[in-house]
Write an enzyme that holds these catalytic residues in place. Sequence first.
Site, PDB file in Angstrom:
ATOM      1  N   TYR A 295       0.852  -1.185   0.000  1.00  0.00           N
ATOM      2  CA  TYR A 295       0.000   0.000   0.000  1.00  0.00           C
ATOM      3  C   TYR A 295       0.892   1.241   0.000  1.00  0.00           C
ATOM      4  CZ  TYR A 295      -2.680   3.773   2.153  1.00  0.00           C
ATOM      5  OH  TYR A 295      -3.228   4.994   2.449  1.00  0.00           O
TER       6      TYR A 295
ATOM      7  N   ASP B 138      -0.398  -7.547   7.256  1.00  0.00           N
ATOM      8  CA  ASP B 138      -1.507  -6.638   6.987  1.00  0.00           C
ATOM      9  C   ASP B 138      -2.636  -7.482   6.401  1.00  0.00           C
ATOM     10  OD1 ASP B 138      -3.342  -4.850   5.903  1.00  0.00           O
ATOM     11  OD2 ASP B 138      -1.819  -3.440   5.208  1.00  0.00           O
TER      12      ASP B 138
END
Length: 379
Positions: free
Chosen positions: A98, A170
């Site tokens: 990300y 994550d």
Amino acid sequence: MNFNTKVIHGGQHHESATGSVNVPVFLTSTFAQKSPGVHSGYEYSRAANPTRQALEDSLASIENGARGLAFGSGLAAIDCVLKLLNPGDEVVAVDDLYGGTYRMFTRLFEKYQLKFTFVNFDDASKIADVITDKTKLIWIETPTNPLMKLVDIKAVVEIAKGKNILVAVDNTFATPYLQRPIDLGADIVMHSATKYLGGHSDVIAGALVAKDAELGDQLHFIQFASGGILGPHDSYLVLRGIKTLALRVQRHSENGMAVAKYLESHPAVNKVIYPGLESHPQYELAKAQMKDFGGMVSFTFKSGKKEDAVKFLEKVRVFTLAESLGGVESLANHPALMTHASIPAEKRAELGITDDLVRLSVGIEDAEDLIADLEKAFS
């Protein structure tokens, strides 16, 4: 408890004074004490707040961890993990990150003498090649954002075993409904709770879950000392969202598969990236590691033109052109111009984040309406 029961009852208790079924929103900064140092377990809301505590207990329950912690954003949660480290420590991270995580690693924490090595985790042996005696953390996203690459969590844990290296995952895209990294050996699970855990695009929040109590205590100290906590009202919103997590993510997955299959058959589409398609290079890993395949779908155009992606995104109507993901409504995003703009262009090109790449967060609307909307946008 099974998962559908945990999201409602896991770690939860009726409010003791009134019997309230829903946890109240405790809008208080401080708590009365009977005598100096003698209190009910709450002193000051930065350290603990009953509403946030209810959320944190729920987080621990649904991820099968020892302790949950709630933060003001997903990036605040990542910041907390990195503060476990010392100058000179090294972090090995998946290369398809990300954009906000990449920005934090390279523009904030590198100046504090942390070293970050970005690796394609398709082949776990590549991780072993870059680990040194200074490596203290392996950071994983699976599926990754936005290229939907998968990481074999068990294989990474096996490589880290016995080396005093923490493995953090994550789990934002998968959610604990589809994948539970702690069960696969990970030490820390992180969520942008803004996304599927909250589920309604109405809150910014982050979460950590620690595998064991000692690590949970270390993370709590950093949370308390740094102050990046989640407020009580936002904690209530995330806790409310978790109660419908299983129902929503199951629908996201069903719709995600329908949209992916539609896109795969469309003449204007070059490549569809979705873990549930047999064309995905890690389809077998997805079946082994995940319960279902989620609502995130990326695709590129046969033309390869940025203009075609932009034109498509300007024409969607049921899908909303917006950043973020994981809400009940469907969203469409252009990673190179939006969520991953903070990654240098040459790095995006190296990873495969091309200018014609579109990322869809498929919501829980009727699949027929979503596909009709996409069809109009292609025309």
